[in-house]
Design an enzyme around this catalytic site. Structure first.
Site, short mmCIF file in Angstrom:
data_model
loop_
_atom_site.label_atom_id
_atom_site.label_comp_id
_atom_site.label_asym_id
_atom_site.label_seq_id
_atom_site.Cartn_x
_atom_site.Cartn_y
_atom_site.Cartn_z
N GLU A 34 28.85 13.42 -17.46
CA GLU A 34 28.96 14.87 -17.61
C GLU A 34 27.68 15.44 -18.22
O GLU A 34 26.84 14.70 -18.71
CB GLU A 34 30.10 15.19 -18.60
N ASP A 86 34.24 22.74 -12.53
CA ASP A 86 33.84 21.95 -13.70
C ASP A 86 32.51 22.49 -14.22
O ASP A 86 32.33 23.72 -14.35
CB ASP A 86 33.81 20.45 -13.29
N GLU A 112 43.73 13.69 -22.82
CA GLU A 112 44.83 13.36 -21.95
C GLU A 112 45.73 12.38 -22.72
O GLU A 112 45.20 11.63 -23.53
CB GLU A 112 44.34 12.67 -20.67
N ASN A 133 34.97 24.22 -19.70
CA ASN A 133 33.93 23.52 -18.95
C ASN A 133 32.69 24.39 -18.81
O ASN A 133 32.34 25.10 -19.76
CB ASN A 133 34.51 23.03 -17.62
N ASN A 151 34.33 18.89 -25.00
CA ASN A 151 34.00 18.78 -23.59
C ASN A 151 32.67 19.48 -23.36
O ASN A 151 31.78 19.37 -24.20
CB ASN A 151 35.17 19.33 -22.75
N ARG A 161 39.09 16.52 -28.43
CA ARG A 161 37.72 16.05 -28.24
C ARG A 161 36.89 17.21 -27.68
O ARG A 161 37.44 18.16 -27.14
CB ARG A 161 37.66 14.86 -27.29
C1 BGC Z 1 36.96 16.75 -18.32
C2 BGC Z 1 37.93 15.83 -17.64
C3 BGC Z 1 38.75 16.63 -16.65
C4 BGC Z 1 37.82 17.35 -15.70
C5 BGC Z 1 38.51 18.20 -14.69
C6 BGC Z 1 36.11 17.40 -17.27
O1 BGC Z 1 35.16 18.23 -17.86
O2 BGC Z 1 36.13 16.02 -19.21
O3 BGC Z 1 38.74 15.19 -18.60
O4 BGC Z 1 39.63 15.78 -15.96
O5 BGC Z 1 36.91 18.16 -16.42
O6 BGC Z 1 39.14 19.29 -15.25
CA CA Z 2 32.81 18.96 -17.49
#
Ligand code: BGC
Ligand code: CA
Length: 293
Positions: free
Chosen positions: A17, A200, A120, A150, A102, A100
């Site tokens: 990511e 995303d 999750e 995101n 992201n 956590r």
């Molecule tokens: C998250 C994942 C998630 C995905 C899709 C990502 O940024 O880290 O855990 O499944 O986005 O929503």
């Molecule tokens: Ca992401």
């Protein structure tokens, strides 16, 4: 129009990511969230490094004073490259290990933004927040009740901030005040609820268009400043997570991918899942702002 991304690097990510390009080092950095590390690849020498952090890292960005800023499961930290360790500054979730970090980004004024989410399988809980960590060390909770926060980006005129909530199938727009960092007037900019996958990570190009990775739909989508879809980049893997422009001329779009919750069959059918891909669409990106603290 449709283009295909090429395989770029065997990266071994589970949840690759948040790519960022270092102009100075000619290197691509990204995180592998579920493997407690960040990784970097120097495009000139081909050197590939995995840097273990011992904590979940959701996102990272460069600091103008050198080194990195990271949003981790133990809070916001600086990476001390000399000592090879994290220097923790503040824990926005106050030790709540159900959460956590992201995705995140630095705004054009050098403030660091990062979103938190439930691990999750509690991901459906919409209790994530979007935080802003300013160069003076102050922390601001900017948004609450997020499901999977995101991609973040700012418009070319710096008057609009875009923020993705994957589980809500939406990229939102806010009025952004560059002087104060305040956001208001939240509205849906792009609604993907009728389309496959979820939006995303994303980045902005030099023409003011957004590139949004579409997790679960094997593609990255380019939108014009009005939110109209103008290009699709297809990939041979299902979970593209984010993208960033880099390379010598800032015209190579690097795409991170994942293999999260893969079944054996998915793993067999998508051997390149988790790797880095590249596409050269004939458009340039901009250097990402650095954290000013
Ligand atoms: C998250 C994942 C998630 C995905 C899709 C990502 O940024 O880290 O855990 O499944 O986005 O929503
Ligand atoms: Ca992401």
């Amino acid at each position: 129009m449709n283009l295909e991304a090429e395989h770029f690097l065997k990266a071994g990510n589970t949840l690759g990511e948040g790519p960022v390009w270092s102009v100075q080092e000619r290197a691509l950095y990204w995180v592998d969230i579920l493997n407690d590390c960040f990784k970097r690849f120097y495009t000139e020498t081909g050197k590939f490094e995995v840097i273990e952090t011992g904590v979940r890292v959701g996102t990272l960005a460069f600091r103008a004073s050198g080194g990195l800023i990271l949003a981790t499961s133990k809070g916001i930290a600086f990476w001390d490259a000399m000592r090879g360790q994290l220097d923790f500054r503040i824990d926005p979730e106050n030790g709540n290990l159900d959460m956590r970090f992201n995705d995140g980004k630095v705004d054009p004024q050098g403030r660091f933004w990062a979103g938190s989410m439930y691990y999750e399988p509690e991901v459906g809980k919409r209790e994530g927040s979007l935080y802003r960590f300013d160069p003076d060390g102050s922390l601001h909770k900017m948004e609450t009740h997020l499901a999977i926060p995101n991609g973040i980006a700012w418009s070319a005129d710096n008057k609009t901030m875009y923020h993705t909530d994957s589980l809500r199938h939406a990229i939102y727009a806010y009025d952004f005040d560059p002087a104060t960092g305040n956001i208001e007037n939240k509205r849906i900019f792009i609604d993907t609820s009728e389309e496959p996958g979820v939006p995303d990570g994303m980045t902005m190009d030099c023409e003011g268009c957004l590139w949004s990775a579409r997790w679960g739909a094997w593609k990255v989508v380019r939108y014009d400043p009005k939110g109209k879809k103008i290009l699709e980049i297809s990939l041979p893997v299902e979970q593209p997570t984010s993208c960033i422009f880099g390379g010598e001329n800032m015209d190579e779009l690097f795409i991170t991918t994942a293999r999260e919750h893969f079944t054996e069959e998915q793993a067999r059918q998508q051997p390149l899942a988790g790797d880095i891909f590249v596409v050269r669409p004939g458009i340039q990106g901009m250097q990402e702002p650095m954290f000013a603290g």
